[in-house]
Write an enzyme that holds these catalytic residues in place. Structure first.
Site, mmCIF file in Angstrom:
data_model
loop_
_atom_site.group_PDB
_atom_site.id
_atom_site.type_symbol
_atom_site.label_atom_id
_atom_site.label_comp_id
_atom_site.label_asym_id
_atom_site.label_seq_id
_atom_site.Cartn_x
_atom_site.Cartn_y
_atom_site.Cartn_z
ATOM 1 N N ILE A 70 26.263 19.104 37.665
ATOM 2 C CA ILE A 70 25.604 19.599 38.875
ATOM 3 C C ILE A 70 26.243 20.899 39.342
ATOM 4 C CG2 ILE A 70 27.028 18.340 40.566
ATOM 5 C CD1 ILE A 70 24.339 17.737 42.023
ATOM 6 N N ALA A 71 27.540 21.074 39.060
ATOM 7 C CA ALA A 71 28.218 22.322 39.415
ATOM 8 C C ALA A 71 27.653 23.496 38.624
ATOM 9 C CB ALA A 71 29.719 22.195 39.177
ATOM 10 N N ASP A 118 22.705 7.565 44.099
ATOM 11 C CA ASP A 118 22.311 8.752 43.354
ATOM 12 C C ASP A 118 20.871 9.165 43.634
ATOM 13 O OD1 ASP A 118 22.869 10.480 40.615
ATOM 14 O OD2 ASP A 118 24.622 9.366 41.300
ATOM 15 N N SER A 156 39.613 22.724 38.204
ATOM 16 C CA SER A 156 39.393 21.531 37.391
ATOM 17 C C SER A 156 40.737 20.880 37.117
ATOM 18 C CB SER A 156 38.709 21.894 36.078
ATOM 19 O OG SER A 156 38.635 20.781 35.201
ATOM 20 N N ARG A 157 40.707 19.626 36.708
ATOM 21 C CA ARG A 157 41.948 18.968 36.287
ATOM 22 C C ARG A 157 42.407 19.486 34.928
ATOM 23 N NH1 ARG A 157 40.225 12.846 38.250
ATOM 24 N NH2 ARG A 157 40.816 13.114 40.448
ATOM 25 N N TYR A 188 42.989 20.869 41.273
ATOM 26 C CA TYR A 188 42.259 20.974 42.537
ATOM 27 C C TYR A 188 43.159 21.561 43.621
ATOM 28 C CZ TYR A 188 38.983 17.762 40.230
ATOM 29 O OH TYR A 188 38.099 17.174 39.361
ATOM 30 N N LYS A 197 26.252 15.137 47.722
ATOM 31 C CA LYS A 197 25.827 13.851 48.283
ATOM 32 C C LYS A 197 26.121 12.716 47.305
ATOM 33 C CE LYS A 197 22.410 13.481 45.332
ATOM 34 N NZ LYS A 197 22.500 12.453 44.278
ATOM 35 N N HIS A 256 34.877 12.301 45.973
ATOM 36 C CA HIS A 256 34.525 13.269 47.012
ATOM 37 C C HIS A 256 35.566 13.314 48.120
ATOM 38 C CE1 HIS A 256 29.898 13.227 46.072
ATOM 39 N NE2 HIS A 256 30.632 13.740 45.107
ATOM 40 N N ARG A 290 28.152 6.875 33.985
ATOM 41 C CA ARG A 290 28.609 6.840 35.372
ATOM 42 C C ARG A 290 27.611 6.144 36.294
ATOM 43 N NH1 ARG A 290 26.155 9.978 38.995
ATOM 44 N NH2 ARG A 290 24.773 11.653 38.276
#
Length: 325
Positions: free
Chosen positions: A16-17, A179, A37-38, A59, A98, A80, A166
């Protein structure tokens, strides 16, 4: 800060990013500043793909970047809260994908944290920022279709998804409700507000998340909302709002419409067109920038109260359905 220069960071460079970053280029004054990012390699790849100036391998590094004004938190639902709090504590404005968090208590905690820190916070309910949806809300408020009698909306995806996905993982807030069902719920809330009666039923997956859900809401006005969502049954994904003087039909893809039709007895069908480039995430980004330019700590389009009221409904429905994260 001005509308001409808002420096964006993205926390969590997932699917989604990617869509959000692509649409961000359509927003006047949006500067693609940094991604976190991690994984440093993942951050660097994402930054190169979309043209972000800097890539951070954690982060915390993104949150500490002094050349970032606002961070879009795009991690899975369950993360989130952690990511948004990190940015709020660093004094960053935040747009959180969301649903804001997994439940009402943590959402309320996040809202309070932002208010205490004096920073902007908004749930990324892009549907409420969409031009067509905003026009629909205006027509309903102006009484064009009379008193609202019913709202019907559905959002279903073709499945089945693998158990490891997920959408079936309770640890990640899986299931159809958070979702997909959140969109029909927000549409009903947009035009009818908070219901007096809430009834939900769901077929659960072996992992104990909702696979297909039905929701019936009743309102003091006498109106009803009949909503469905599914991760194992593609539906038309349309919506309608019926009133005493007419009906609004939103075509498939009602959560990001480019048009809708107004039906009134004895009158020609009226079509409203709202063409736009990209996917539609640019409208929520533009709203964030508008708020920041004016020093507003929340958006009237997706207010803190709205987010918490819808989260209350989600908690009630999950309890009725037997879904526990």
């Amino acid at each position: 800060m001005t509308e001409q220069n808002v420096r964006w960071g993205i926390l969590g460079p997932g699917g989604i990013a990617n869509a959000f970053a692509a649409d961000l280029k359509l927003v006047p004054g949006a500067e693609l500043a940094a991604v976190g990012s991690r994984s440093a390699a993942t951050a660097e790849t994402f930054a190169a793909r979309h043209g972000f100036a800097r890539a951070h391998g954690s982060y915390a590094e993104l949150a500490a970047d002094d050349d970032v004004d606002v961070v879009y938190v795009a991690t899975p639902h369950a993360f989130h809260l952690e990511g948004a709090l990190l940015c709020i504590e660093a004094g960053k404005a935040v747009l959180v994908e969301k649903p804001l968090t997994l439940d009402l208590p943590t959402s309320a905690h996040l809202v309070q944290a932002a208010r205490s820190a004096g920073v902007f916070l908004m749930e990324a309910m892009w549907m409420r920022c969409n031009p067509a949806i905003r026009k629909i809300a205006e027509l309903v408020a102006d009484g064009v279709i009379g008193d609202v009698a019913s709202v019907h909306a559905d959002f279903g995806l073709h499945g089945p998804f693998e158990p490891s996905h997920r959408l079936r993982d309770p640890k990640l807030g899986g299931g159809a409700l958070l979702d997909l069902g959140v969109y029909p719920l927000h549409l009903a809330h947009l035009v009818l507000g908070t219901p007096a009666s809430v009834h939900g039923w769901a077929k659960l997956t072996p992992e104990n998340v909702d696979e297909t859900s039905g929701i019936l809401l009743g309102y003091e006005s006498g109106a009803v909302a009949a909503l469905t969502c599914s991760i194992n049954g593609e539906s038309p994904n349309g919506a309608s709002i019926s009133g005493t003087l007419g009906r609004i039909e939103i075509p498939p893809g009602f959560m990001v419409p480019r048009s809708f039709t107004l039906h009134r007895p004895g009158q020609d069908v009226e079509t409203f067109e709202f063409p736009f480039e990209g996917t539609g995430y640019q409208f929520e980004a533009a709203e964030v920038q508008r708020c920041l330019a004016r020093g507003e700590l929340e958006s009237p389009l997706v207010s803190h109260t709205t987010t918490l009221e819808v989260m209350t409904l989600l908690d009630t429905l999950r309890e009725q359905m037997g879904v526990v994260y």
